[in-house]
Design a protein around this motif. Structure first.
Motif, short mmCIF file in Angstrom:
data_model
loop_
_atom_site.label_atom_id
_atom_site.label_comp_id
_atom_site.label_asym_id
_atom_site.label_seq_id
_atom_site.Cartn_x
_atom_site.Cartn_y
_atom_site.Cartn_z
N LYS A 99 -5.68 6.89 5.50
CA LYS A 99 -5.35 6.69 4.09
C LYS A 99 -5.30 5.20 3.76
N PRO A 100 -5.60 4.84 2.52
CA PRO A 100 -5.38 3.46 2.08
C PRO A 100 -3.88 3.14 2.09
N ALA A 101 -3.55 1.86 2.08
CA ALA A 101 -2.15 1.45 2.01
C ALA A 101 -1.49 2.05 0.77
N PRO A 102 -0.18 2.29 0.83
CA PRO A 102 0.50 2.95 -0.30
C PRO A 102 0.34 2.23 -1.63
N PHE A 103 0.33 0.88 -1.60
CA PHE A 103 0.17 0.12 -2.84
C PHE A 103 -0.86 -0.98 -2.61
N ILE A 104 -1.89 -0.98 -3.41
CA ILE A 104 -2.87 -2.06 -3.43
C ILE A 104 -2.87 -2.56 -4.86
N VAL A 105 -2.21 -3.69 -5.06
CA VAL A 105 -1.79 -4.13 -6.40
C VAL A 105 -2.61 -5.33 -6.84
N SER A 106 -3.12 -5.25 -8.04
CA SER A 106 -3.90 -6.37 -8.60
C SER A 106 -3.10 -7.05 -9.70
#
Length: 497
Positions: A99-106
């Protein structure tokens, strides 16, 4: 509370896949790690997602009124309080690793599109490096460190004015008995969460350690870190002593200093006194091994400093010679005058001027503290939550295109292969660390870079969300401190070609 995706449920119990234990959790109960709970059929991350709000401006600098090529038009916000940084504290994990990381924040910072990848890593390869500010002997190097009778680490090489411990590591976590692994995990967790921990050194001292607090050694709280070794102390204060006394000995387990023989004394025309020091002479005025290590004067095992002296040379010494003996912290001192038999006699009254020099030695000693640095290796599974090609993340970190932080605190990235990080736990939010009963430590880690660099290293672009959405889920907001290194600051990494 952050909701997690539920993959299976059996008899009303939710199966949590946040770590390899894979607990089945009944409604109203939490898993073995106390980090996830079943609330009305939904899997909830119990600890709050934490964001840091920038309240100190760009690294503490005054914000310019006129914009430069990298700043946005000034809107009157002097402290950039609207610039949040989403930490990995309370974010959740990537397990089972596809899974992708829980939060990928821009978000946009200084006119540049940035992204921060936020995840809590499950660290089996981790531990704590502990610096204890004291000269007191705590135990021989390589001696085991015990908690509840279980080995959790060892004494490592001492540093200037400090004793050092290495706690944890994969062999203690997984290579011994179940109890050893469990106790080791609990010890790392409590140390990194700034809780008090009692330890025993095999063949040495008992310690009570809390990150950011004075160490307690054999039940006594340490107050001072030494100003320097005995030789350095002689050099620093030689000018003050030369007209007050005829001889000074600074007692130190490592390098005991003698004023009349030291180069500082020679250059200041301090006359020879005929003093004899027991120990191995290194260079003039510097002696090794004057006594065994211990908890007495200057980290030695002596309570009477005269024990390190031989007989004075009668051809040089004389009755009435004034001798000051002092430890490297100024905590122990004695003023002596040679009698007619050239024996040092302790004086009940210390002249005020000499007392003042002893107090200056003490004043120049910094407060004794316990420093705890978390150290962990970010494995392939953790990196896979950042990118589909994990080695590219490693290369990006090494090339300084990606900035690594741990709970928002700056991380030192070790050279060599992989991503091995070390960070001061006192610079992180409280209770930043958790555990899973495999056993392993759960620690926050963030990777910040330009959005275009994230795309180039094969990032999970479909999972990128604007910072506003992440902030909506945050339940804990903390302010950055004056010594904070703002993770979004471009000074922390190269802006690219």
């Amino acid at each position: 509370m952050v909701k997690q995706q539920v993959e299976s449920a059996v008899n009303g119990k939710i199966r949590c896949d946040a770590c390899p234990v894979m607990c089945y959790i009944a409604d109203g109960r939490s898993g073995a790690c106390d980090r996830y709970a079943n609330v009305g059929g939904e899997l909830i991350r119990v600890d709050p997602l934490t964001i840091i709000e920038n309240t100190i401006g760009d690294g503490g600098k005054v914000v310019a009124f006129l914009p430069d090529e990298r700043s946005e038009d000034w809107n009157g916000d002097l402290v950039h309080a609207s610039t949040p940084f989403v930490t990995a504290v309370g974010a959740g994990t990537t397990y089972p690793d596809y899974k992708p990381a829980p939060f990928i924040v821009s978000q946009t910072h200084a006119g540049v599109d940035m992204v921060t990848v936020v995840t809590e890593g499950i660290f089996s390869y981790c531990g704590a490096k502990i610096k204890i500010d004291t000269d007191r002997f705590i135990g021989p190097e390589t001696a085991k460190v015990l908690v509840d009778g279980e080995p959790v680490g060892h004494v490592t090489t001492g540093e200037y004015g400090s004793q050092m411990l290495s706690i944890g590591g994969v062999h203690h976590l997984t290579g011994g008995s179940k109890k050893e692994g469990r106790v080791t995990c609990d010890t790392i967790l409590r140390l990194c969460n700034r809780e008090s921990v009692d330890l025993v050194i095999d063949g040495g001292a008992t310690l009570t350690l809390t990150a950011g607090c004075p160490p307690i050694i054999n039940g006594v709280e340490e107050s001072r870190m030494r100003v320097g070794c005995g030789s350095a102390t002689i050099g620093m204060f030689a000018k003050q002593w030369k007209d007050m006394v005829d001889e000074v000995v600074v007692v130190d387990d490592h390098i005991t200093g003698v004023l009349s023989e030291h180069q500082a004394g020679k250059l200041l025309d301090v006359a020879p006194t005929g003093i004899k020091i027991k120990g191995r002479r290194s260079t003039p005025g510097r002696y090794f091994q004057v006594a065994e290590p211990g908890t007495g004067w200057g980290g030695t095992n002596v309570s009477d400093p005269l024990a390190i002296l031989g007989d004075f040379d009668p051809k040089v010494a004389y009755p009435g010679l004034r001798l000051l003996m002092v430890s490297t912290t100024g905590e122990q001192y004695g003023y002596y005058i040679l009698d007619h038999q050239l024996r040092p006699v302790l004086q009940d009254i210390l002249p005020a001027a000499i007392q003042e020099t002893v107090e200056i030695v003490a004043e120049n000693c910094e407060p004794a503290m316990t420093s705890v640095l978390f150290i962990g290796g970010a494995g392939g599974s953790l990196r896979a939550g950042v990118t589909t090609n994990p080695v590219r993340l490693t290369r990006s970190v090494k090339d300084a295109l990606t900035y690594v932080s741990v709970g928002g605190a700056p991380a030192y990235v070790w050279p060599g292969g992989g991503i091995t990080v070390m960070a001061d736990v006192t610079r992180m939010p409280t209770n930043s660390f958790g555990y899973v009963p495999t056993p392993a430590i759960v620690a926050p880690i963030e990777f910040t870079m330009r959005l275009e660099d994230y795309r180039a290293l094969g990032g999970h672009m479909d999972a990128v969300i604007p910072v506003e959405r992440a902030v909506e889920q945050a339940e804990r907001r903390i302010a950055s401190t004056e010594d904070s290194v703002w993770p979004m600051d471009g000074k922390n990494f190269r802006w690219g070609a």
